[in-house]
Design a protein around this motif. Sequence first.
Motif, short mmCIF file in Angstrom:
data_model
loop_
_atom_site.label_atom_id
_atom_site.label_comp_id
_atom_site.label_asym_id
_atom_site.label_seq_id
_atom_site.Cartn_x
_atom_site.Cartn_y
_atom_site.Cartn_z
N PHE A 130 43.47 1.61 6.13
CA PHE A 130 42.29 2.48 6.14
C PHE A 130 41.11 1.77 5.47
CE2 PHE A 130 46.05 5.12 6.01
CZ PHE A 130 45.80 6.05 7.00
N ARG A 136 47.50 9.93 6.52
CA ARG A 136 46.09 10.22 6.20
C ARG A 136 45.83 9.84 4.76
NH1 ARG A 136 46.13 16.79 6.62
NH2 ARG A 136 47.35 17.20 4.76
N SER A 181 39.83 11.81 3.15
CA SER A 181 38.89 10.72 3.40
C SER A 181 39.07 10.19 4.82
CB SER A 181 39.12 9.60 2.39
OG SER A 181 38.38 8.45 2.76
N GLN A 182 40.31 10.05 5.24
CA GLN A 182 40.62 9.54 6.58
C GLN A 182 41.60 10.49 7.25
OE1 GLN A 182 39.58 6.11 7.70
NE2 GLN A 182 38.12 6.64 6.11
N SER A 183 41.27 10.92 8.49
CA SER A 183 42.20 11.81 9.21
C SER A 183 43.49 11.09 9.51
CB SER A 183 41.61 12.32 10.50
OG SER A 183 40.39 11.83 10.80
#
Length: 170
Positions: free
Chosen positions: A132, A115, A123-125
Amino acid sequence: MRQQRVGWLVGMLMAALAWGPLQAQTVYRVVDEAGNVTFTDDADSGGREVTLKPLQGVSASTPEKPSAEPSPGAPFMPYDRFVIARPASTATLPAAPFPVEVEVRPALRDDHRVRLLVDGSLSQSALRSDAFWVPRLAPGEHRLQAELLDARQRVRHRTPELEVRVAPGG
């Protein structure tokens, strides 16, 4: 004081359990007027016979060699390399979404996820990915960091923080 006595009694019981099978003796549990419990091999003590389960032995056989390839349920094994490869540290980026690539060596296991954090916030799972997209950020300095999660979603590695600058405008 009572905990010490209980601890001592448990120790004595463990010794009796270990010694008992070797001697094939019966163990008796005795409770006195004050409620104190003792264990003995004296049949005339007025105690009750204790039925003990046999202790598990340790095999003297040669242990199996672990497989070269860990299975998804295998214990966590560290990675040789876990860093943000792109963008470069101290890069100046346009005020637009930009890619972030994480270098993971050896390859990311099937049960692990990565992540992305921006300025300490998610910010991103967690994904089974090493790439990303970061959405548009406000102009200025920002910190990027990736975290590697195991099958139980526990953080096992963190990349060093990477500072980037987002240029004003467009």
